[in-house]
Design a protein around this motif. Sequence first.
Motif, short mmCIF file in Angstrom:
data_model
loop_
_atom_site.label_atom_id
_atom_site.label_comp_id
_atom_site.label_asym_id
_atom_site.label_seq_id
_atom_site.Cartn_x
_atom_site.Cartn_y
_atom_site.Cartn_z
N VAL A 273 -3.98 7.90 -5.10
CA VAL A 273 -4.78 6.68 -5.08
C VAL A 273 -5.32 6.43 -3.67
CG1 VAL A 273 -3.46 5.64 -6.96
CG2 VAL A 273 -2.81 5.15 -4.60
N ASP A 274 -6.48 5.81 -3.62
CA ASP A 274 -7.09 5.38 -2.37
C ASP A 274 -7.57 3.94 -2.56
OD1 ASP A 274 -7.09 7.92 -0.81
OD2 ASP A 274 -8.34 8.59 -2.49
N PHE A 275 -7.15 3.06 -1.66
CA PHE A 275 -7.57 1.66 -1.77
C PHE A 275 -9.03 1.52 -1.38
CE2 PHE A 275 -3.04 1.05 -1.84
CZ PHE A 275 -2.87 -0.06 -2.65
N LEU A 276 -9.77 0.79 -2.20
CA LEU A 276 -11.19 0.59 -1.96
C LEU A 276 -11.42 -0.50 -0.92
CD1 LEU A 276 -12.47 0.80 -5.65
CD2 LEU A 276 -12.38 2.61 -3.92
N LYS B 151 0.93 4.01 -3.14
CA LYS B 151 0.57 5.41 -2.87
C LYS B 151 1.76 6.35 -3.11
CE LYS B 151 -3.15 4.59 0.46
NZ LYS B 151 -3.64 4.84 1.84
N GLU C 62 0.83 -1.21 0.00
CA GLU C 62 0.00 0.00 0.00
C GLU C 62 0.86 1.26 0.00
OE1 GLU C 62 -3.68 0.07 2.36
OE2 GLU C 62 -3.10 -1.89 3.13
N ASP D 174 -11.16 3.60 -11.47
CA ASP D 174 -11.09 2.47 -10.55
C ASP D 174 -10.28 1.35 -11.21
OD1 ASP D 174 -12.59 3.87 -8.76
OD2 ASP D 174 -14.44 2.74 -9.07
N GLY E 21 -5.10 -6.12 -5.70
CA GLY E 21 -5.48 -4.83 -5.16
C GLY E 21 -6.59 -4.18 -5.96
N GLU E 22 -7.36 -3.36 -5.27
CA GLU E 22 -8.44 -2.60 -5.92
C GLU E 22 -8.42 -1.19 -5.35
OE1 GLU E 22 -13.30 -2.86 -6.68
OE2 GLU E 22 -12.22 -4.47 -5.63
N TYR E 23 -8.14 -0.21 -6.21
CA TYR E 23 -8.04 1.15 -5.72
C TYR E 23 -8.60 2.15 -6.72
CZ TYR E 23 -3.78 1.10 -8.61
OH TYR E 23 -2.89 0.97 -9.64
N ARG E 24 -8.84 3.36 -6.23
CA ARG E 24 -9.36 4.44 -7.06
C ARG E 24 -8.25 5.46 -7.29
NH1 ARG E 24 -14.89 6.03 -5.15
NH2 ARG E 24 -15.34 4.22 -6.47
#
Length: 200
Positions: free
Chosen positions: A126-129, A88, A84, A170, A154-157
């Motif tokens: 980015v922000d992790f969902l 980021k 993470e 996304d 990973g899944e992030y916006r």
Amino acid sequence: MPIMIELIILAVLAGVVLYQLYSVLGRRVGRQPEDMPAPALPDSRAPAPEALEGVELTGLAAVKARDPSFEVGQFLNGARAAYEMVVKAFAEGDRETLKRLLAPHVLAGFETAMAEREAQGRSERVDFLQTPRADLDGVETEGTVARAKVRFLGEYRARSKGPEGEAVDDRRTAELWTFQRNLNSRDPNWTLVQVDPAEA
């Protein structure tokens, strides 16, 4: 007189009965607790160095032999946190954070991509969902160097800005990261030495 004889006979019979009861109740039948051997306790200590001479250990066994404190769960938690932080830091161009986590050759690749993005006047955050998934894919050792491969999902916006404006995207990623550390070093931290695409 007959009463006296009768009392004597009763006393003898009582003595015989009491002796038989004592011989049965006072006897130990079967295995007693004190007869049982003490249970063998598992030895959780790491083998002594001399015990490893001439023995070739691989994978997790080799890592545990040199670093008894190594725990897979704890390692994966640390790897997930590093994942993470790196994702980021790369998006935000945070070179100081990346220097602490990446091997020089990996950092050089990240630096090239960040410099190209900055030259285009773009920025990203980015922000992790959700919490990324981390699975240990394998561990290998070469001398005193250990390498652990971790598969991340990973899944992030991603929020990006550029000459054309702002965009929100996304993303889902599947990557195989290889971490490395010298088992003889007092530094317990692992360094990212390779990033490969992986199947989701």
